[in-house]
Design a protein around this motif. Structure first.
Motif, mmCIF file in Angstrom:
data_model
loop_
_atom_site.group_PDB
_atom_site.id
_atom_site.type_symbol
_atom_site.label_atom_id
_atom_site.label_comp_id
_atom_site.label_asym_id
_atom_site.label_seq_id
_atom_site.Cartn_x
_atom_site.Cartn_y
_atom_site.Cartn_z
ATOM 1 N N SER A 1 -0.861 6.510 6.399
ATOM 2 C CA SER A 1 -0.863 5.853 5.268
ATOM 3 C C SER A 1 0.841 5.975 4.811
ATOM 4 O O SER A 1 1.368 4.932 4.003
ATOM 5 C CB SER A 1 -1.611 6.220 4.360
ATOM 6 O OG SER A 1 -2.881 5.912 4.683
ATOM 7 N N ALA B 1 2.273 3.133 7.790
ATOM 8 C CA ALA B 1 2.039 1.821 7.077
ATOM 9 C C ALA B 1 3.350 1.234 6.269
ATOM 10 O O ALA B 1 3.753 -0.048 6.290
ATOM 11 C CB ALA B 1 0.613 1.785 6.125
ATOM 12 N N THR C 1 -3.845 3.211 2.063
ATOM 13 C CA THR C 1 -3.027 2.179 2.426
ATOM 14 C C THR C 1 -3.148 1.209 1.418
ATOM 15 O O THR C 1 -1.886 0.845 0.889
ATOM 16 C CB THR C 1 -3.269 1.866 3.724
ATOM 17 O OG1 THR C 1 -3.119 2.819 4.741
ATOM 18 C CG2 THR C 1 -1.994 0.819 4.223
ATOM 19 N N SER D 1 -8.861 5.942 5.452
ATOM 20 C CA SER D 1 -7.380 5.896 5.749
ATOM 21 C C SER D 1 -7.023 4.263 5.243
ATOM 22 O O SER D 1 -5.942 3.943 4.368
ATOM 23 C CB SER D 1 -7.041 5.537 7.180
ATOM 24 O OG SER D 1 -5.707 5.505 7.450
ATOM 25 N N ALA E 1 -1.319 -2.836 7.800
ATOM 26 C CA ALA E 1 -2.459 -2.104 7.561
ATOM 27 C C ALA E 1 -3.342 -1.908 8.803
ATOM 28 O O ALA E 1 -3.894 -0.648 8.975
ATOM 29 C CB ALA E 1 -3.371 -2.767 6.586
#
Length: 303
Positions: A281, A285, A207, A203, A166
Motif C-alpha cells: 500500500s 501502489a 490503498t 490491503s 490498486a
C-alpha cells in the motif's frame, strides 16, 4: 507519540521506489519459482480423502488424538474441534493413505487402543479427487473474480490509473502469500483461500484510503508535482496505517501462536498477508500511480 499522531511526518517514501520495485519483483519471481517447482502442501479440500467425525465421552486434548492417528501411520492429518465442549472432533486424512474403508479401520483401531471404546463415530465421509479438483478451480476463479471486481470498482470510483495501481499490488500480495505457503510447507486449504481473500480486502482498504487522500490533494494542488503529492498523502495517512495494521497484526499473531494446530495455516496467511499488504500500500501502489501517470499517459511529472 501524541505529536506523531496529530502532525504528519515528512518521510520521503518514494525516494526508494526503484529499490521497492526491485525488491517486490525479486520476491514475486522467487515466489513463482517456488510455486511452479516445489508446489503446495495441498489439504484434504483439494486432494480428496476421508473425514471421520468422532464424539468422546469426556473432554479430549487434540494432541492425544494426533498421537493415536500417528500410532497407525497417519502423520499429516487435520484435526478440528466440532462444537465448544471439547468432546467432538473431525479427523481428516488425505487420500494418499488409502481408501475410505482402510482408513476407517485403522482409525478405529487407534481409537480403541488409546481411548478404550469411550467414543462414538458419528460420521464417515469420503471426499473424492474430482471434488478436490473442482474446489481448486473454484478457488482460482474466486481470486480472479475479486481482482476483476476491484479493477472495475476502483476504475469507476477514481480513474483507470488508480485502478491499475490498486490491482497490481493485490496480485503482488497474493503471489507472495502463496509463495510463503510453498516455502514453509503449511497446508493450503479452503480456509487459507478465505484468509487470502480477506487479506486482499484489507490491503485494498488501506490503498483506497491513501488514494482518496491523493485525489483530495490533486483537487487542491493539481498534478504538477505528483511525486511530492503522493508522498504527502502517504504521510498524512501514516498514523492510521500504523495503528490499524499494528493492532491487527498483534491480534493475528496471538491467533497464530495460541490458536492451535487447526488455525495455523489460516492465521499464517493473515499474518503474512497483512505485512505484505501494508508494505505494498505504501511502497508499490503509490509509486505505481506516479509511474503509470508518467509513462502511460505521457504527462510531465516532477521526479
Amino acid at each position: 507519540m501524541r505529536n506523531f499522531l496529530s502532525t504528519p511526518p515528512n518521510i520521503d517514501f518514494l525516494k526508494i521506489k526503484k529499490f521497492g520495485y526491485i525488491t517486490s519483483g525479486t520476491l514475486v519471481l522467487i515466489s513463482l519459482i517456488l510455486i511452479f517447482i516445489k508446489g503446495f502442501n495441498l489439504g484434504l479440500d483439494f486432494t480428496g480423502g476421508t473425514s471421520i467425525q468422532v464424539k468422546f465421552e469426556e473432554k479430549i486434548n487434540v494432541g492425544n488424538i494426533r498421537k493415536a492417528t500417528s500410532y497407525v501411520g497417519f502423520k499429516d492429518v487435520q484435526i478440528q474441534e466440532v462444537g465448544k465442549e471439547g468432546k467432538e472432533y473431525e479427523i481428516r486424512i488425505p487420500i494418499k493413505y488409502g481408501s475410505s474403508t482402510v482408513i476407517y479401520k485403522k482409525v478405529k483401531k487407534a481409537l480403541d487402543e488409546f481411548f478404550k471404546g469411550k467414543y462414538k463415530i458419528r460420521r464417515v465421509e469420503y471426499i473424492g479427487s474430482v471434488v478436490g479438483e473442482e474446489l481448486r478451480k473454484a478457488s482460482i476463479y474466486s481470486i480472479v473474480a475479486v481482482m476483476i471486481a476491484i479493477l472495475l470498482y476502483v476504475g469507476y470510483r477514481f480513474e483507470p490509473v488508480f485502478a491499475i495501481a490498486a490491482v497490481i499490488p493485490l496480485f503482488h500480495d497474493a503471489i507472495l502469500t502463496l509463495g510463503m505457503f510453498s516455502l514453509t510447507g503449511y497446508e493450503l486449504n479452503l480456509s487459507v483461500i478465505a484468509a487470502i481473500l480477506t487479506v486482499l480486502g484489507y490491503s485494498l482498504n488501506d490503498t483506497i484510503i491513501i488514494f482518496d487522500r491523493i485525489r483530495e490533494n490533486i483537487k487542491i494542488r493539481g498534478k504538477k508535482n505528483l511525486l511530492q503529492l503522493v508522498n504527502q498523502s502517504i504521510n498524512e495517512n501514516l498514523a492510521r496505517t500504523i495503528i490499524t495494521s499494528g493492532t491487527t497484526l498483534f491480534s493475528v499473531l496471538a491467533l497464530y501462536l495460541f490458536g492451535g494446530e487447526s488455525l495455523k495455516g489460516f492465521s499464517f496467511a493473515l499474518l503474512v498477508g497483512i505485512i505484505f499488504g501494508t508494505y505494498s500500500s505504501i511502497y508499490v501502489a503509490g509509486a505505481l500511480v506516479v509511474d503509470i501517470e508518467k509513462y502511460i499517459y505521457k504527462k510531465k511529472v516532477q521526479s
